[in-house]
Design a protein around this motif. Structure first.
Motif, PDB file in Angstrom:
ATOM      1  N   UNK A 280       0.826  -1.204   0.000  1.00  0.00           N
ATOM      2  CA  UNK A 280       0.000   0.000   0.000  1.00  0.00           C
ATOM      3  C   UNK A 280       0.861   1.255   0.000  1.00  0.00           C
ATOM      4  N   UNK A 281       2.108   1.140   0.446  1.00  0.00           N
ATOM      5  CA  UNK A 281       3.005   2.290   0.432  1.00  0.00           C
ATOM      6  C   UNK A 281       3.365   2.722  -0.985  1.00  0.00           C
ATOM      7  N   UNK A 282       3.103   1.881  -1.972  1.00  0.00           N
ATOM      8  CA  UNK A 282       3.411   2.249  -3.348  1.00  0.00           C
ATOM      9  C   UNK A 282       2.461   3.304  -3.894  1.00  0.00           C
ATOM     10  N   UNK A 283       1.439   3.656  -3.104  1.00  0.00           N
ATOM     11  CA  UNK A 283       0.556   4.734  -3.512  1.00  0.00           C
ATOM     12  C   UNK A 283       1.315   6.051  -3.615  1.00  0.00           C
ATOM     13  N   UNK A 284       2.447   6.124  -2.954  1.00  0.00           N
ATOM     14  CA  UNK A 284       3.250   7.345  -3.039  1.00  0.00           C
ATOM     15  C   UNK A 284       3.941   7.462  -4.389  1.00  0.00           C
ATOM     16  N   UNK A 285       4.026   6.388  -5.144  1.00  0.00           N
ATOM     17  CA  UNK A 285       4.700   6.415  -6.433  1.00  0.00           C
ATOM     18  C   UNK A 285       3.678   6.682  -7.533  1.00  0.00           C
ATOM     19  N   UNK A 286       3.919   7.693  -8.292  1.00  0.00           N
ATOM     20  CA  UNK A 286       3.005   8.032  -9.380  1.00  0.00           C
ATOM     21  C   UNK A 286       3.049   6.968 -10.468  1.00  0.00           C
ATOM     22  N   UNK A 288       1.603   3.939 -10.597  1.00  0.00           N
ATOM     23  CA  UNK A 288       1.679   2.542 -10.182  1.00  0.00           C
ATOM     24  C   UNK A 288       0.303   2.038  -9.787  1.00  0.00           C
ATOM     25  N   UNK A 289      -0.078   0.903 -10.330  1.00  0.00           N
ATOM     26  CA  UNK A 289      -1.299   0.210  -9.927  1.00  0.00           C
ATOM     27  C   UNK A 289      -0.930  -1.105  -9.259  1.00  0.00           C
ATOM     28  N   UNK A 290      -1.873  -1.685  -8.539  1.00  0.00           N
ATOM     29  CA  UNK A 290      -1.615  -2.970  -7.915  1.00  0.00           C
ATOM     30  C   UNK A 290      -2.885  -3.819  -7.908  1.00  0.00           C
ATOM     31  N   UNK A 520       0.505  -7.873  -7.369  1.00  0.00           N
ATOM     32  CA  UNK A 520       1.077  -7.603  -8.692  1.00  0.00           C
ATOM     33  C   UNK A 520       1.114  -6.092  -8.873  1.00  0.00           C
ATOM     34  N   UNK A 521       2.309  -5.533  -8.907  1.00  0.00           N
ATOM     35  CA  UNK A 521       2.519  -4.105  -9.132  1.00  0.00           C
ATOM     36  C   UNK A 521       2.780  -3.873 -10.615  1.00  0.00           C
ATOM     37  N   UNK A 522       2.151  -2.849 -11.198  1.00  0.00           N
ATOM     38  CA  UNK A 522       2.328  -2.629 -12.632  1.00  0.00           C
ATOM     39  C   UNK A 522       2.099  -1.169 -12.998  1.00  0.00           C
ATOM     40  N   UNK A 523       2.682  -0.782 -14.089  1.00  0.00           N
ATOM     41  CA  UNK A 523       2.558   0.580 -14.595  1.00  0.00           C
ATOM     42  C   UNK A 523       1.126   0.875 -15.006  1.00  0.00           C
ATOM     43  N   UNK A 524       0.690   2.113 -14.777  1.00  0.00           N
ATOM     44  CA  UNK A 524      -0.672   2.472 -15.172  1.00  0.00           C
ATOM     45  C   UNK A 524      -0.817   2.616 -16.685  1.00  0.00           C
ATOM     46  N   UNK A 525       0.288   2.492 -17.413  1.00  0.00           N
ATOM     47  CA  UNK A 525       0.202   2.475 -18.882  1.00  0.00           C
ATOM     48  C   UNK A 525      -0.095   1.071 -19.408  1.00  0.00           C
TER      49      UNK A 525
END
Length: 549
Positions: A280-286, A288-290, A520-525
């Motif tokens: 959930x801390x990856x919300x700080x990274x622009x 990024x989806x999970x 699964x973390x992945x780019x929003x593109x």
């Protein structure tokens, strides 16, 4: 922002998970559902993890993903690492796949039928399935070769399931004949194995490092271990379904989770599957989806039925009602788990939702203990016995890199104190823990199984089963296991499994806690399909696409 990300990396060790003592391995492969010809894919509106604005797909693009830097093997029947199994789900296809209810669906196998008079399963294979590298079309000989290779070597990751059900196989043209040891419909579940070309893999060593060749939607163009580990894949033009939207996949080897996540953070990767719980801390990274997806790690507490206090079924039920699994899921696993009371996936059609549940209920737990004659005579908060406080010991593995099980044990200790039971935690390093489990030197043990989709629970419930941590022996359970092995249709299989579940809920040799979940973390593109199970995160890759060039 960088400081916060460094905190995430430091927490990796705390949340790195290892499987329990008894392991069955599995995998799933490139999507093989009935072919749908769609010119444009749109993300489902109901999926909150996708962008709210639907975007059209375009053909092309390169997806960058991680792989293991020094894999145990490149042979599809001997893979050891989850990252490699994930990648191979794009390169190989199985005989059968599973739908969202975990029921077998056609893939390379188009149909199957059991002939009771001959005691054989006949599998009709799909035609026009091509091997990569112009190696011709898949035949029954390839399928027979694959199964025979597995059956001849217990080190294959598919050996445990297949060797239980299958005696021998024969391939003829587009037909496979299976001579079963156990003719159950459960055998069909065990056919979720990657099919390999005989002409390429015949004579290959199990530890081979050659480039893999399969029939999946992506083929390997290059593989290198000389200047860092790299593997390049491209869409397979002769695949029997519509070509994937993504044109290429570049896999780069990393030696650790920390190194992999740093590469993702730096924009070097487009997608990363991870067991990390603090995602959930990856919300700080622009950008990024999970998506969370179910692992096959089933966590449970087993009772040692040879201990007098645990031989009383009502006492076991009091403990089951006393444990607050939701609290453990939320606070220890950070909501990266889903509750499960028995060693069957909750979302599977084989799982019977109507069986008795042991949801957290302190009042009921205390009532049971009172009925058993336990009282707190001195007001210290613990129920009394002739020898002092009512005490049980709980064995659990304790490793610096894997403290999460110990934390869960501490929550169980707290929960059971509320109903008057004192829990002494016996935290042990892995080697000692394995010996303790083997000798069954505990009242209770917190452990886990790595389960396959195949509903074969003999290793847990048979008196001589390697995963029978309770010393459990049951006439009723054995009868249900026998009926499962004799079930020839999916409906009769469901009925037999449901009967077994009722027995387990009543006799309660163990209490299930949950299945762990990964992320699964992945780019929003990158627009992706469903991510349903561990080691199959790329199994719907043929439907994924990039939204920007």
């Amino acid at each position: 922002m960088l400081k916060k990300f460094q905190h995430i990396i430091k927490s990796i060790k705390k949340f790195t998970l290892k499987t329990g003592a008894f392991i069955l391995v599995f995998t799933l492969f490139c999507a093989c559902a009935p072919e749908k010809q769609e010119e444009v894919i749109l993300p489902p509106v109901s999926d909150p993890l996708n962008q709210t604005t639907q975007k059209e797909a375009f053909f092309g693009g390169t997806m960058r993903i991680p792989m293991t830097k020094d894999p145990y093997s490149m042979h599809p029947l001997y893979l050891q690492e989850a990252q490699m199994r994930n990648i191979y789900s794009m390169i190989f296809e199985p005989l059968i796949k599973f739908n969202e209810l975990m029921e077998p669906l056609p893939c390379i196998a188009e149909s199957w039928k059991y002939d009771e008079s001959k005691n054989i399963w006949t599998i009709q294979l799909r035609t026009n399935v091509h091997w990569h590298g112009d190696m011709g079309e898949l035949t029954g000989n390839d399928v027979a070769f694959t199964i025979n290779t597995i059956l001849s070597d217990s080190q294959s990751i598919y050996y445990a399931d297949l060797s239980y059900y299958i005696d021998s196989v024969e391939g003829y043209g587009n037909t496979l004949i299976i001579h079963p040891k156990v003719p159950s419909y459960a055998l069909i579940y065990a056919l979720n194995i990657p099919i390999i070309p005989q002409s390429y893999y015949s004579g290959k060593d199990k530890l081979t490092k050659v480039a893999p060749i399969g029939s999946g939607c992506f083929k390997v163009d290059s593989l290198s271990f000389s200047d860092g580990t790299k593997m390049s894949l491209s869409a397979f033009s002769k695949w029997w379904k519509k070509l994937p939207y993504i044109e290429k996949v570049e896999a780069t080897g990393y030696s650790s989770t920390e190194e992999t996540l740093n590469a993702f953070k730096n924009g070097e990767l487009d997608a990363v599957p991870t067991t990390l719980k603090t995602t959930e801390n990856y919300e700080i990274l622009n950008g990024v989806n999970e998506k969370n997806y179910l692992s096959h790690n089933y966590v449970f507490v087993a009772y040692n039925l040879q201990r007098s206090v645990m031989a009383e079924k009502r006492f076991r039920k009091a403990i089951a009602y006393g444990i607050n699994r939701t609290d453990i899921i939320n606070n220890v696993y950070l909501k990266k788990a889903t509750g499960a009371e028995q060693p069957l996936f909750n979302d599977a059609s084989l799982s019977n939702a109507s069986v008795t549940r042991y949801d957290h209920n302190i009042v009921h737990a205390k009532e049971i203990l009172k009925e058993l004659g336990y009282r707190d005579n001195n007001g210290d908060g613990y129920l009394d016995t002739s020898g002092g406080p009512l005490t049980v010991n709980l064995a659990v593995v304790n490793e610096r890199a894997n403290p999460i099980r110990l934390e869960a044990a501490e929550y169980i200790q707290k929960d059971l104190k509320e109903i008057g039971i004192k829990v002494n935690i016996d935290a042990q390093p892995l080697n000692t823990f394995m010996d303790t489990v083997k000798k069954r030197n505990y009242d209770m043990v917190l452990s886990g199984y790595y389960l396959t989709e195949t509903p074969n629970l003999n290793f847990i419930l048979k008196v001589d089963g390697s995963g029978n941590l309770s010393g459990y022996s049951s006439v009723n359970a054995n009868e249900s296991l026998k009926n499962i092995d004799n079930a020839k249709t999916i409906d009769s299989l469901k009925q037999s499994v449901a009967s077994l579940q009722k027995t387990l809920a009543d006799e309660l040799p163990q209490i299930g806690l949950f299945f762990e979940m990964n992320t699964f973390l992945y780019s929003d593109k990158l627009m992706i399909g469903a991510v349903s199970r561990e080691t199959q995160v790329y199994s719907t890759i043929n439907e994924w696409y990039f939204t920007a060039k």
